[in-house]
Design an enzyme around this catalytic site. Sequence first.
Site: not given
Ligand SMILES: Cc1ncc(COP(=O)(O)O)c(C=O)c1O
Length: 392
Positions: A186, A214, A245
């Site tokens: 990310s 992502h 996203k």
């Molecule tokens: C790799 C990763 N996993 C999980 C999440 C969490 O997602 P959510 O925004 O749906 O809680 C994110 C959020 O930025 C992320 O980058």
Amino acid sequence: MMTIFEKFQPLAETRQQLQKNASNFFNVVMEEIISGTEATFNGRRMILAGSNNYLGLSFDSDCIEAACRAARREGTGTTGSRMANGTFSGHVALEQELADYFGRRRAIVFSTGYIANLAILSTVVGPGEVILLDADCHASIYDGCRLGGAEIIRFRHNDVEDLEKRLRRLEKRKTNVLVVAEGLYSMLGDRAPLADIVAAKQKYGAYLMVDEAHSLGVLGDNGRGLAEEAGVEDGVDFVVGTFSKSLGAIGGFCVSKHLELDLVRYASRPYVFTASSSPSIIASTRQALRILSTRPELRRQLWENANWLYQHLRDLDFNLGPELSPIVAARFENKEDAFKLWSNLLEGGVYVNLVLPPATPDGHTLLRCSVSAAHTREQMEHICKAFTDVKG
Ligand SMILES: Cc1ncc(COP(=O)(O)O)c(C=O)c1O
């Protein structure tokens, strides 16, 4: 004795520095949301270059229409947990559609991606078992690991040799091991070496979970993520992802070839003890999921835009992440430099994410852009000009 607040002193100091060099950091409020790529702040139009709206679907007219119809028909919220009154037919339909899309036997929908990671990681492995996770994994993965009580061992970011060394050592202990990686990481947008990770986990009889937060909608001919692109979907036991996203909404999911995934529902506190997603979210997500496989031109546009920005910022000598992806992050050793540039970009009408350690790799401070298929060439040029101006 110290007060309970003294431990926040380092945070207070960073806040002070931010207030000095990037005074708006704590009060960026989007007043009018003009589109998925534009909003106003302090009455001025601003290009959104930090939203993870990779395909621009937060403003897709069919998704909006589906959300409105669902809200009128079923109300604004479920007001209950999935285990109580909060499972509507839409939740069940979306789970089936996710399982079909990914070609897996089971799927569970959660209220956010964060909760999906908490739920899976705290439940499928526990005390006496081991999680081997890439050091650069997202905070939600770390939190999920801690919640379940499994032993947590990190391997060096994207280093399969280090992973194998640790798998070899663990072999003697004859315990279950879950390897955890992300599709696209990310912060810098680099891919996991997934084919090699799958080979290693198969060699040592471990399980593998990949967070495609992502990479969903971004990688693979059908947008199923890095496992599709790398041709190793069969080797991944659990795919976790988010609706926040590429799908332009909010929510999370896990899909798996293991029928036992269903049992996670009953054992998982983050599934049981929180309210389920609202009908409008479920409806827009179902519509967005259809778009992932039926409108590949959005993915092509996304990559064209990502390529354009990455090349331009590289030509400006910014220290970017190691590979081209829709996450285009400029790295700074000195956080004050990043604060000032962030502030100047905002002045220039461009919002990017300012991300500070420890959320970033190697102690860098990042100015992190997320490119969208919905960015027009004019907007891309504006973003690039703002970076040129702040570079001086
Ligand atoms: C790799 C990763 N996993 C999980 C999440 C969490 O997602 P959510 O925004 O749906 O809680 C994110 C959020 O930025 C992320 O980058």
